[in-house]
Design a protein around this motif. Structure first.
Motif, PDB file in Angstrom:
ATOM      1  N   VAL A   5       0.876  -1.171   0.000  1.00  0.00           N
ATOM      2  CA  VAL A   5       0.000   0.000   0.000  1.00  0.00           C
ATOM      3  C   VAL A   5       0.913   1.221   0.000  1.00  0.00           C
ATOM      4  O   VAL A   5       1.863   1.301   0.785  1.00  0.00           O
ATOM      5  CB  VAL A   5      -0.923   0.010   1.241  1.00  0.00           C
ATOM      6  CG1 VAL A   5      -1.850   1.220   1.200  1.00  0.00           C
ATOM      7  CG2 VAL A   5      -1.729  -1.278   1.331  1.00  0.00           C
ATOM      8  N   CYS A   9      -3.041   6.052  -0.381  1.00  0.00           N
ATOM      9  CA  CYS A   9      -3.959   5.556   0.648  1.00  0.00           C
ATOM     10  C   CYS A   9      -4.010   6.494   1.862  1.00  0.00           C
ATOM     11  O   CYS A   9      -5.011   6.550   2.564  1.00  0.00           O
ATOM     12  CB  CYS A   9      -3.543   4.154   1.105  1.00  0.00           C
ATOM     13  SG  CYS A   9      -4.645   3.418   2.343  1.00  0.00           S
ATOM     14  N   HIS A  14      -9.581   3.680   1.920  1.00  0.00           N
ATOM     15  CA  HIS A  14     -10.673   2.846   1.413  1.00  0.00           C
ATOM     16  C   HIS A  14     -10.359   1.413   1.831  1.00  0.00           C
ATOM     17  O   HIS A  14      -9.190   1.026   1.885  1.00  0.00           O
ATOM     18  CB  HIS A  14     -10.753   2.938  -0.114  1.00  0.00           C
ATOM     19  CG  HIS A  14     -11.197   4.278  -0.602  1.00  0.00           C
ATOM     20  ND1 HIS A  14     -12.518   4.614  -0.714  1.00  0.00           N
ATOM     21  CD2 HIS A  14     -10.484   5.354  -0.995  1.00  0.00           C
ATOM     22  CE1 HIS A  14     -12.618   5.843  -1.169  1.00  0.00           C
ATOM     23  NE2 HIS A  14     -11.393   6.319  -1.346  1.00  0.00           N
ATOM     24  N   THR A  15     -11.367   0.631   2.087  1.00  0.00           N
ATOM     25  CA  THR A  15     -11.107  -0.733   2.559  1.00  0.00           C
ATOM     26  C   THR A  15     -11.715  -1.797   1.638  1.00  0.00           C
ATOM     27  O   THR A  15     -11.895  -2.937   2.055  1.00  0.00           O
ATOM     28  CB  THR A  15     -11.625  -0.913   4.004  1.00  0.00           C
ATOM     29  OG1 THR A  15     -13.013  -0.611   4.036  1.00  0.00           O
ATOM     30  CG2 THR A  15     -10.870  -0.033   4.979  1.00  0.00           C
ATOM     31  N   CYS A  17     -10.281  -3.324  -0.626  1.00  0.00           N
ATOM     32  CA  CYS A  17      -9.240  -4.339  -0.784  1.00  0.00           C
ATOM     33  C   CYS A  17      -9.289  -5.400   0.313  1.00  0.00           C
ATOM     34  O   CYS A  17      -8.971  -6.567   0.083  1.00  0.00           O
ATOM     35  CB  CYS A  17      -7.869  -3.666  -0.756  1.00  0.00           C
ATOM     36  SG  CYS A  17      -7.623  -2.578   0.684  1.00  0.00           S
ATOM     37  N   CYS A  46      -6.366  -7.747  -4.374  1.00  0.00           N
ATOM     38  CA  CYS A  46      -6.582  -6.437  -3.750  1.00  0.00           C
ATOM     39  C   CYS A  46      -6.330  -5.273  -4.704  1.00  0.00           C
ATOM     40  O   CYS A  46      -7.017  -4.260  -4.645  1.00  0.00           O
ATOM     41  CB  CYS A  46      -5.699  -6.286  -2.516  1.00  0.00           C
ATOM     42  SG  CYS A  46      -3.919  -6.448  -2.851  1.00  0.00           S
ATOM     43  N   GLU A  47      -5.349  -5.411  -5.556  1.00  0.00           N
ATOM     44  CA  GLU A  47      -4.916  -4.299  -6.407  1.00  0.00           C
ATOM     45  C   GLU A  47      -6.054  -3.668  -7.218  1.00  0.00           C
ATOM     46  O   GLU A  47      -6.245  -2.452  -7.165  1.00  0.00           O
ATOM     47  CB  GLU A  47      -3.780  -4.753  -7.318  1.00  0.00           C
ATOM     48  CG  GLU A  47      -3.180  -3.629  -8.129  1.00  0.00           C
ATOM     49  CD  GLU A  47      -2.044  -4.120  -9.017  1.00  0.00           C
ATOM     50  OE1 GLU A  47      -1.220  -3.290  -9.390  1.00  0.00           O
ATOM     51  OE2 GLU A  47      -1.992  -5.318  -9.353  1.00  0.00           O
ATOM     52  N   CYS A  50      -8.804  -1.406  -5.188  1.00  0.00           N
ATOM     53  CA  CYS A  50      -8.501  -0.101  -4.603  1.00  0.00           C
ATOM     54  C   CYS A  50      -8.994   1.011  -5.525  1.00  0.00           C
ATOM     55  O   CYS A  50      -8.482   1.165  -6.637  1.00  0.00           O
ATOM     56  CB  CYS A  50      -6.997   0.045  -4.359  1.00  0.00           C
ATOM     57  SG  CYS A  50      -6.576   1.645  -3.639  1.00  0.00           S
ATOM     58  N   ILE A  55      -2.324   0.450  -4.407  1.00  0.00           N
ATOM     59  CA  ILE A  55      -1.711  -0.846  -4.128  1.00  0.00           C
ATOM     60  C   ILE A  55      -0.915  -1.290  -5.353  1.00  0.00           C
ATOM     61  O   ILE A  55      -1.423  -1.265  -6.472  1.00  0.00           O
ATOM     62  CB  ILE A  55      -2.774  -1.911  -3.778  1.00  0.00           C
ATOM     63  CG1 ILE A  55      -3.566  -1.488  -2.536  1.00  0.00           C
ATOM     64  CG2 ILE A  55      -2.115  -3.274  -3.553  1.00  0.00           C
ATOM     65  CD1 ILE A  55      -4.716  -2.426  -2.191  1.00  0.00           C
TER      66      ILE A  55
END
Length: 107
Positions: A5, A9, A14-15, A17, A46-47, A50, A55
């Motif tokens: 990260v 961020c 933001h969550t 991910c 995850c990438e 976001c 990420i």
């Protein structure tokens, strides 16, 4: 290689991910998320989640943000684990894209 990260961020958090991570390797601070590199399995889920593109795969972290590689490991070791999506910070939209936010990161 773990995912990392980075700067965008900070003050957004933001969550999205967090929910897709199969190994729960995200850790939450006051205004930033960190990935534990020892737990990340490099799945890449995850990438794309976001919304602020904060990420990166470790070997793709921009040169001016390489300090975030060590910072993710340091902060993940002391912050609590997060496994559920939460609302972003109230002024996240205002901070999206603002460069050089490391000075605002709350440890």
């Amino acid at each position: 290689m773990a995912f990392v990260v980075v700067d965008n961020c900070v003050r957004c958090k933001h969550t999205d991910c967090v929910e897709v991570c199969p190994v729960d390797c995200f850790y939450e601070g006051p205004n930033f998320l960190a990935i534990n590199p020892d737990e990340c399995i490099d799945c890449g889920l995850c990438e794309p989640e976001c919304p602020v593109n904060a990420i990166y795969e470790e070997n793709e972290v921009p040169a001016d943000q390489k300090q975030y590689i060590a910072l993710n490991a340091e902060l993940a070791a002391k912050w609590p684990n997060i496994t559920k999506k939460k609302d972003a910070l109230p002024d996240a939209e205002k901070w999206d894209g603002v460069p050089n936010k490391l000075q605002y990161l709350e440890k």
